[in-house]
Design a protein around this motif. Structure first.
Motif, PDB file in Angstrom:
ATOM      1  N   ASN A 185       0.848  -1.187   0.000  1.00 10.92           N
ATOM      2  CA  ASN A 185       0.000   0.000   0.000  1.00 10.92           C
ATOM      3  C   ASN A 185       0.885   1.239   0.000  1.00 10.92           C
ATOM      4  OD1 ASN A 185       0.919   0.273   2.680  1.00 10.92           O
ATOM      5  ND2 ASN A 185      -0.830  -0.874   3.461  1.00 10.92           N
ATOM      6  N   CYS A 186       0.277   2.395   0.177  1.00 11.03           N
ATOM      7  CA  CYS A 186       1.038   3.645   0.118  1.00 11.03           C
ATOM      8  C   CYS A 186       2.158   3.700   1.148  1.00 11.03           C
ATOM      9  CB  CYS A 186       0.101   4.838   0.316  1.00 11.03           C
ATOM     10  SG  CYS A 186      -0.875   5.253  -1.151  1.00 11.03           S
ATOM     11  N   CYS A 190      -0.120   3.016  -4.637  1.00 12.04           N
ATOM     12  CA  CYS A 190      -0.969   4.151  -4.258  1.00 12.04           C
ATOM     13  C   CYS A 190      -1.935   4.457  -5.407  1.00 12.04           C
ATOM     14  CB  CYS A 190      -0.129   5.381  -3.955  1.00 12.04           C
ATOM     15  SG  CYS A 190       0.890   5.236  -2.487  1.00 12.04           S
ATOM     16  N   ASP A 240       5.235   2.196  -0.392  1.00 14.57           N
ATOM     17  CA  ASP A 240       5.630   2.621  -1.735  1.00 14.57           C
ATOM     18  C   ASP A 240       7.120   2.942  -1.810  1.00 14.57           C
ATOM     19  OD1 ASP A 240       4.751   3.338  -4.484  1.00 14.57           O
ATOM     20  OD2 ASP A 240       5.512   5.300  -3.894  1.00 14.57           O
TER      21      ASP A 240
END
Length: 346
Positions: A310-311, A345, A314
């Motif tokens: 997930n973000c 993202c 990243d």
């Protein structure tokens, strides 16, 4: 969303999870098979086990292998007999390998082998029937030039402070397949000024990495192998005594979390292997810009972990894209797809 659509989504998620698990198990199986092959090849030049002692020549030097012998005068005499047949006159045994040795009370005593007839450069010791090693067990003329010690498959649970007395020139220490759960703080002190490599592999019981190296700094250690252990968590103290390490292997060590600052003082670190742990995410502060800048291309290994892409993760994908990560980490959260194929993202 209709019940049918909701069920379809749930089914897809379940199938993705199963596919990811099967992929992980397959990679783990291949990796373990490769590791076993490497370990087998490691001793490929050593003679087969026998019921006495035998000699062979290899790139490691004159090698003597003893197996199934009662310890004491019998063992010493048999080894001396082999040394008498050496073509060289220095009476140095390149490798002494001892397997399935028989002892009283399952103990390796202080005087288990005593001789002034030869010296040994490397000792490989494997004896599943030994659960205790007395202090000074490796002290004496025979071990005065010992530079490598491999201990495997003992049932010993504690390394006392006096076990390694006399090994002031030891450079490589390998302990594997033992049940060690306690290492006294000063156990490695005798070779603190000479050790360049330490390997504590498959010690079975849960371990705090800090306890593996004790409280004595090991400034010359550059190679560390702690694979296949139950580590749990790494923190800023985990490598405090081996901060000069350049290569660190931690694969399949059940690591669940790594604190910020864990590798901060390891200014020479250039290869770090974290494959097959229990990590699902990492804070970007764990590595930091300085460490990443020091590391060469393809020297960070993060594959076979169940990454939640997930973000928050990243930044790790960017390391992979910049060729710092040398293997193929995959997203457990996205059907085990490689990092490069997932949008962290969206």
């Amino acid at each position: 969303m209709s019940n049918i659509s909701r069920c379809s989504v749930q089914l897809d998620q379940m199938l993705s999870g199963i596919a990811c698990l099967l992929t992980f198990m397959m990679i783990l199986s291949v990796t373990q098979s490769y590791t076993m092959t490497v370990e087998k090849n490691r001793y490929a030049e050593i003679s087969p086990l026998s019921e006495r002692c035998s000699t062979s020549n290899s790139s490691l030097g004159d090698t003597i292998v003893c197996s199934g012998i009662e310890i004491g005068d019998n063992l010493t005499a048999l080894i001396e007999e082999e040394v008498d047949n050496f073509e060289n006159d220095d009476r140095i045994v390149g490798v002494l390998s001892i397997f399935r040795i028989l002892t009283e009370n399952r103990k390796l005593s202080e005087n288990w082998i005593q001789t002034t007839a030869f010296r040994v450069k490397r000792l490989i010791f494997e004896a599943p029937n030994i659960d205790d090693i007395e202090n000074n067990a490796f002290r004496g003329y025979i071990f005065e030039e010992l530079i490598a010690l491999d201990i495997a498959s003992l049932t010993i649970e504690v390394l006392n402070e006096g076990i390694f007395e006399g090994l002031q020139y030891l450079e490589e220490l390998t302990i594997s397949q033992c049940r060690i759960h306690q290492i006294f703080a000063n156990a490695l002190r005798p070779m603190a000024a000479s050790l360049t490599m330490i390997s504590f592999e498959s010690l079975i019981l849960p371990l705090d990495v800090t306890n593996l190296t004790g409280t004595v700094p090991l400034p010359k250690v550059t190679y560390v192998d702690f694979r296949y252990n139950d580590v749990g968590k790494l923190n800023a103290q985990s490598f405090s005594q081996i901060e000069n390490s350049e290569t660190v292997f931690l694969q399949y060590s059940l690591i669940e979390d790594i604190d910020c600052g864990t590798f901060e003082n390891m200014t020479g670190l250039n290869t770090l292997v974290l494959m097959g742990t229990l990590l699902t995410t990492l804070d970007s502060c764990v590595f930091g810009d300085e460490l990443i800048n020091r590391m060469q291309n393809d020297t960070l290994y993060l594959g076979t972990n169940n990454w939640n892409c997930n973000c928050d993760l990243d930044w790790l994908k960017q390391l992979k894209l910049n060729y710092v990560v040398g293997d193929t980490p995959r997203c457990y959260s996205h059907s085990c797809l490689p990092f490069e194929e997932v949008e962290f993202c969206p």
